[in-house]
Design a protein around this motif. Structure first.
Motif, PDB file in Angstrom:
ATOM      1  N   PHE A  15     -60.253 -37.989 -23.553  1.00  0.00           N
ATOM      2  CA  PHE A  15     -59.163 -37.317 -24.274  1.00  0.00           C
ATOM      3  C   PHE A  15     -57.921 -37.322 -23.396  1.00  0.00           C
ATOM      4  N   SER A  16     -56.784 -37.572 -24.041  1.00  0.00           N
ATOM      5  CA  SER A  16     -55.532 -37.634 -23.289  1.00  0.00           C
ATOM      6  C   SER A  16     -54.977 -36.256 -22.976  1.00  0.00           C
ATOM      7  N   ASN A  17     -55.325 -35.261 -23.805  1.00  0.00           N
ATOM      8  CA  ASN A  17     -54.858 -33.898 -23.550  1.00  0.00           C
ATOM      9  C   ASN A  17     -55.837 -32.891 -24.135  1.00  0.00           C
ATOM     10  N   LEU A  18     -55.668 -31.637 -23.745  1.00  0.00           N
ATOM     11  CA  LEU A  18     -56.607 -30.587 -24.130  1.00  0.00           C
ATOM     12  C   LEU A  18     -56.482 -30.220 -25.604  1.00  0.00           C
ATOM     13  N   ASP A  19     -55.306 -30.403 -26.185  1.00  0.00           N
ATOM     14  CA  ASP A  19     -55.141 -30.119 -27.620  1.00  0.00           C
ATOM     15  C   ASP A  19     -56.001 -31.061 -28.459  1.00  0.00           C
ATOM     16  N   ASP A  20     -56.035 -32.346 -28.064  1.00  0.00           N
ATOM     17  CA  ASP A  20     -56.889 -33.299 -28.788  1.00  0.00           C
ATOM     18  C   ASP A  20     -58.358 -32.912 -28.668  1.00  0.00           C
ATOM     19  N   LEU A  21     -58.753 -32.448 -27.488  1.00  0.00           N
ATOM     20  CA  LEU A  21     -60.142 -32.017 -27.300  1.00  0.00           C
ATOM     21  C   LEU A  21     -60.439 -30.797 -28.160  1.00  0.00           C
ATOM     22  N   ALA A  22     -59.489 -29.849 -28.243  1.00  0.00           N
ATOM     23  CA  ALA A  22     -59.676 -28.666 -29.087  1.00  0.00           C
ATOM     24  C   ALA A  22     -59.830 -29.066 -30.548  1.00  0.00           C
ATOM     25  N   ASP A  23     -59.020 -30.024 -31.003  1.00  0.00           N
ATOM     26  CA  ASP A  23     -59.125 -30.481 -32.394  1.00  0.00           C
ATOM     27  C   ASP A  23     -60.471 -31.146 -32.655  1.00  0.00           C
ATOM     28  N   THR A  24     -60.953 -31.903 -31.688  1.00  0.00           N
ATOM     29  CA  THR A  24     -62.240 -32.587 -31.865  1.00  0.00           C
ATOM     30  C   THR A  24     -63.385 -31.572 -31.903  1.00  0.00           C
ATOM     31  N   ILE A  25     -63.357 -30.574 -31.018  1.00  0.00           N
ATOM     32  CA  ILE A  25     -64.385 -29.526 -31.058  1.00  0.00           C
ATOM     33  C   ILE A  25     -64.343 -28.819 -32.404  1.00  0.00           C
ATOM     34  N   SER A  26     -63.135 -28.555 -32.905  1.00  0.00           N
ATOM     35  CA  SER A  26     -62.975 -27.915 -34.204  1.00  0.00           C
ATOM     36  C   SER A  26     -63.568 -28.770 -35.316  1.00  0.00           C
ATOM     37  N   PRO A  32     -62.018 -23.310 -36.751  1.00  0.00           N
ATOM     38  CA  PRO A  32     -60.945 -23.290 -35.758  1.00  0.00           C
ATOM     39  C   PRO A  32     -61.477 -22.958 -34.360  1.00  0.00           C
ATOM     40  N   VAL A  33     -60.802 -23.482 -33.335  1.00  0.00           N
ATOM     41  CA  VAL A  33     -61.236 -23.297 -31.946  1.00  0.00           C
ATOM     42  C   VAL A  33     -60.020 -22.934 -31.087  1.00  0.00           C
ATOM     43  N   THR A  34     -60.250 -22.031 -30.133  1.00  0.00           N
ATOM     44  CA  THR A  34     -59.235 -21.701 -29.134  1.00  0.00           C
ATOM     45  C   THR A  34     -59.848 -21.873 -27.747  1.00  0.00           C
ATOM     46  N   ILE A  35     -59.100 -22.496 -26.844  1.00  0.00           N
ATOM     47  CA  ILE A  35     -59.528 -22.655 -25.447  1.00  0.00           C
ATOM     48  C   ILE A  35     -58.589 -21.814 -24.586  1.00  0.00           C
ATOM     49  N   GLU A  36     -59.175 -20.929 -23.777  1.00  0.00           N
ATOM     50  CA  GLU A  36     -58.384 -20.024 -22.927  1.00  0.00           C
ATOM     51  C   GLU A  36     -58.736 -20.257 -21.462  1.00  0.00           C
ATOM     52  N   ASP A  37     -57.817 -19.837 -20.581  1.00  0.00           N
ATOM     53  CA  ASP A  37     -58.152 -19.839 -19.164  1.00  0.00           C
ATOM     54  C   ASP A  37     -58.879 -18.539 -18.804  1.00  0.00           C
ATOM     55  N   ALA A  38     -59.167 -18.331 -17.526  1.00  0.00           N
ATOM     56  CA  ALA A  38     -59.955 -17.163 -17.104  1.00  0.00           C
ATOM     57  C   ALA A  38     -59.229 -15.845 -17.359  1.00  0.00           C
ATOM     58  N   ALA A  44     -55.231 -24.286 -25.132  1.00  0.00           N
ATOM     59  CA  ALA A  44     -55.128 -25.188 -26.298  1.00  0.00           C
ATOM     60  C   ALA A  44     -55.768 -24.508 -27.492  1.00  0.00           C
ATOM     61  N   TYR A  45     -55.352 -24.935 -28.689  1.00  0.00           N
ATOM     62  CA  TYR A  45     -56.009 -24.437 -29.910  1.00  0.00           C
ATOM     63  C   TYR A  45     -55.958 -25.524 -30.975  1.00  0.00           C
ATOM     64  N   SER A  46     -56.924 -25.505 -31.836  1.00  0.00           N
ATOM     65  CA  SER A  46     -57.024 -26.526 -32.882  1.00  0.00           C
ATOM     66  C   SER A  46     -56.030 -26.230 -33.998  1.00  0.00           C
ATOM     67  N   LYS A  47     -55.863 -27.190 -34.880  1.00  0.00           N
ATOM     68  CA  LYS A  47     -54.949 -27.032 -36.013  1.00  0.00           C
ATOM     69  C   LYS A  47     -55.389 -25.848 -36.872  1.00  0.00           C
ATOM     70  N   HIS A  48     -54.400 -25.236 -37.531  1.00  0.00           N
ATOM     71  CA  HIS A  48     -54.692 -24.065 -38.358  1.00  0.00           C
ATOM     72  C   HIS A  48     -55.475 -24.431 -39.610  1.00  0.00           C
ATOM     73  N   THR A  49     -56.260 -23.469 -40.048  1.00  0.00           N
ATOM     74  CA  THR A  49     -56.895 -23.567 -41.370  1.00  0.00           C
ATOM     75  C   THR A  49     -56.555 -22.295 -42.128  1.00  0.00           C
ATOM     76  N   GLU A  50     -56.962 -22.207 -43.355  1.00  0.00           N
ATOM     77  CA  GLU A  50     -56.701 -21.003 -44.136  1.00  0.00           C
ATOM     78  C   GLU A  50     -57.585 -19.846 -43.672  1.00  0.00           C
ATOM     79  N   ASN A  51     -57.142 -18.648 -44.007  1.00  0.00           N
ATOM     80  CA  ASN A  51     -57.935 -17.429 -43.764  1.00  0.00           C
ATOM     81  C   ASN A  51     -58.235 -17.183 -42.280  1.00  0.00           C
ATOM     82  N   ILE A  52     -57.278 -17.487 -41.397  1.00  0.00           N
ATOM     83  CA  ILE A  52     -57.494 -17.150 -39.992  1.00  0.00           C
ATOM     84  C   ILE A  52     -57.221 -15.662 -39.793  1.00  0.00           C
ATOM     85  N   ASP A  53     -57.900 -15.067 -38.824  1.00  0.00           N
ATOM     86  CA  ASP A  53     -57.845 -13.603 -38.712  1.00  0.00           C
ATOM     87  C   ASP A  53     -56.697 -13.151 -37.812  1.00  0.00           C
TER      88      ASP A  53
END
Length: 413
Positions: A15-26, A32-38, A44-53
């Motif tokens: 993967f060229s960047n972490l956003d692409d990896l987040a989208d692939t995990i999603s 939807p997926v969110t990647i956070e540091d410690a 990074a976070y994946s593209k939005h979908t409907e009904n996110i909280d």
């Protein structure tokens, strides 16, 4: 099984960047997926979908998980599980903090948390296959982070070596400090202090994980450096704002002790801090002050209960100097000596009565209450103390000298 293998293979591609990896995990988890540091900042976070909280919206808008969400996850028990294990943790909806159903996993390098992945499952049914895929996702995020920081191991060694240099070296040049400020992207001036937490319990990997996480994520102060030395966690902290005071450090120590003791049922934990300095060149002195505060807490547990800050030690800052001076001169206090001799002959406790009286700022009623005696009895004892020792209880200089020497007698150098 073939589907699971295909999904895992998809995650294992470059993967060229972490956003692409987040989208692939999603994509492979279909949520939807969110990647956070410690520190719960969004990497990074994946593209939005409907009904996110609400929790996801707040996290993405602020680029950090809101404090109320983190606090709710601690109270719910989810964060302790994430810190204790590298396995996926299932988190049911927590309505009060706007958090829908989640599966989360922490990303580790030895005992250090690199970050977290949060899968926002919503109403989707998750399977054992999903959990295995999330574990592979954590492995790929870890690999990505470490590959993008190829000198991480050398950086960690330099980080610890420089911190020890600040703590123990007689002199550190401004040039050296400025070079490390640039290397680590930190500020080593204005509002600096050393904080030490001493664990009576042996520091297990679990304690180290919790302590590291808390030291980095609590908001009262900014933790710049941290390291473990035997049973001590040593921190170099910095106040966030110019008008912040030592109260922030006091709150940090108090909350750290409360949280980690509750989470891990620790038997005993002590915290102490140095004075606040404006230069990193003063950290050797700061380290000595924090160590001295801890030592005095241990030797005077009643007198220094909840006294975390060196600046609040008062006369205790000078007790060791007095002790050394007395030992060199073979000095004895005549008032104390006379009372000791009398107590030994009569099996009495007049010296202890005097000590309590001085501790209570010469207040007869408070002292009588502490000793479980009547105030009249207390007054009689004070009269006998004066008769036997010839100490003038109305002379503040004599009283202060006696009190200091009584403290020095208790001190072990």
């Amino acid at each position: 099984m073939d589907t699971q293998k295909n999904k895992i293979a998809t995650l294992q591609q470059p993967f060229s960047n972490l956003d692409d990896l987040a989208d692939t995990i999603s994509d492979v988890l279909a949520c939807p997926v969110t990647i956070e540091d410690a520190n719960h900042y969004v990497l990074a976070y994946s593209k939005h979908t409907e009904n996110i909280d609400e929790a996801r919206i707040g996290t993405i808008m602020n680029r950090k998980v809101p404090d109320k969400v983190i606090n709710g996850l601690w109270k719910n028990g989810a964060m302790p599980k994430l810190i204790d294990s590298d396995q996926p943790v299932i988190i049911p909806e927590i309505h009060d903090i706007g958090l829908g159903n989640r599966i989360a996993i922490s990303i580790w390098k030895k005992n250090d948390i690199l970050g977290f992945i949060w899968a926002h499952t919503g109403m989707k049914e998750y399977t054992a296959e999903d959990l295995e895929i999330l574990k592979e996702a954590a492995h790929q995020v870890k690999k990505y982070i470490l590959q993008k920081l190829p000198d991480r191991r050398n950086t960690e060694k330099a980080y610890k070596d420089f911190f020890w240099q600040l703590l123990t070296a007689d002199f550190v040049s401004n040039h050296t400090i400025q070079a490390y400020e640039k290397q680590f992207n930190i500020k080593l001036r204005d509002g600096l202090a050393i904080v030490i937490f001493h664990f009576e319990d042996h520091i297990t990997p679990q304690i180290e994980k919790h302590a590291s996480y808390l030291s980095e994520t609590m908001t009262q102060v900014n933790t710049i450096f941290r390291l473990f030395d035997d049973q001590d966690l040593i921190l170099l902290i910095r106040l966030w704002k110019e008008n912040d005071t030592s109260d922030k450090i006091y709150q940090f120590i108090e909350h750290f002790q409360e949280k980690i003791s509750t989470q891990l049922q620790l038997t005993s934990l002590h915290g102490a801090a140095s004075q606040i300095y404006d230069s990193a060149k003063d950290m050797t002195q700061a380290y000595e002050e924090a160590l001295q505060s801890l030592s005095l807490q241990k030797q005077f547990p009643e007198e220094l209960d909840s006294c975390f800050l060196y600046e609040d030690l008062g006369i205790f800052q000078w007790v060791d100097i007095l002790k050394e001076h007395r030992q060199k001169r073979h000095h004895t206090n005549k008032y104390i000596q006379l009372l000791q001799q009398y107590d030994k002959r009569q099996q009495s406790h007049l010296l202890h009565t005097l000590e309590k009286y001085l501790e209570n700022d010469s207040n007869v009623h408070r002292t009588a209450k502490d000793l479980f005696i009547h105030p009249n009895t207390m007054n009689y004892r004070l009269k006998r103390i004066q008769e036997i020792s010839h100490l003038d209880l109305k002379n503040p200089h004599q009283k202060i000298a006696v009190y200091l020497e009584l403290l020095a007698d208790k001190l072990t150098l």
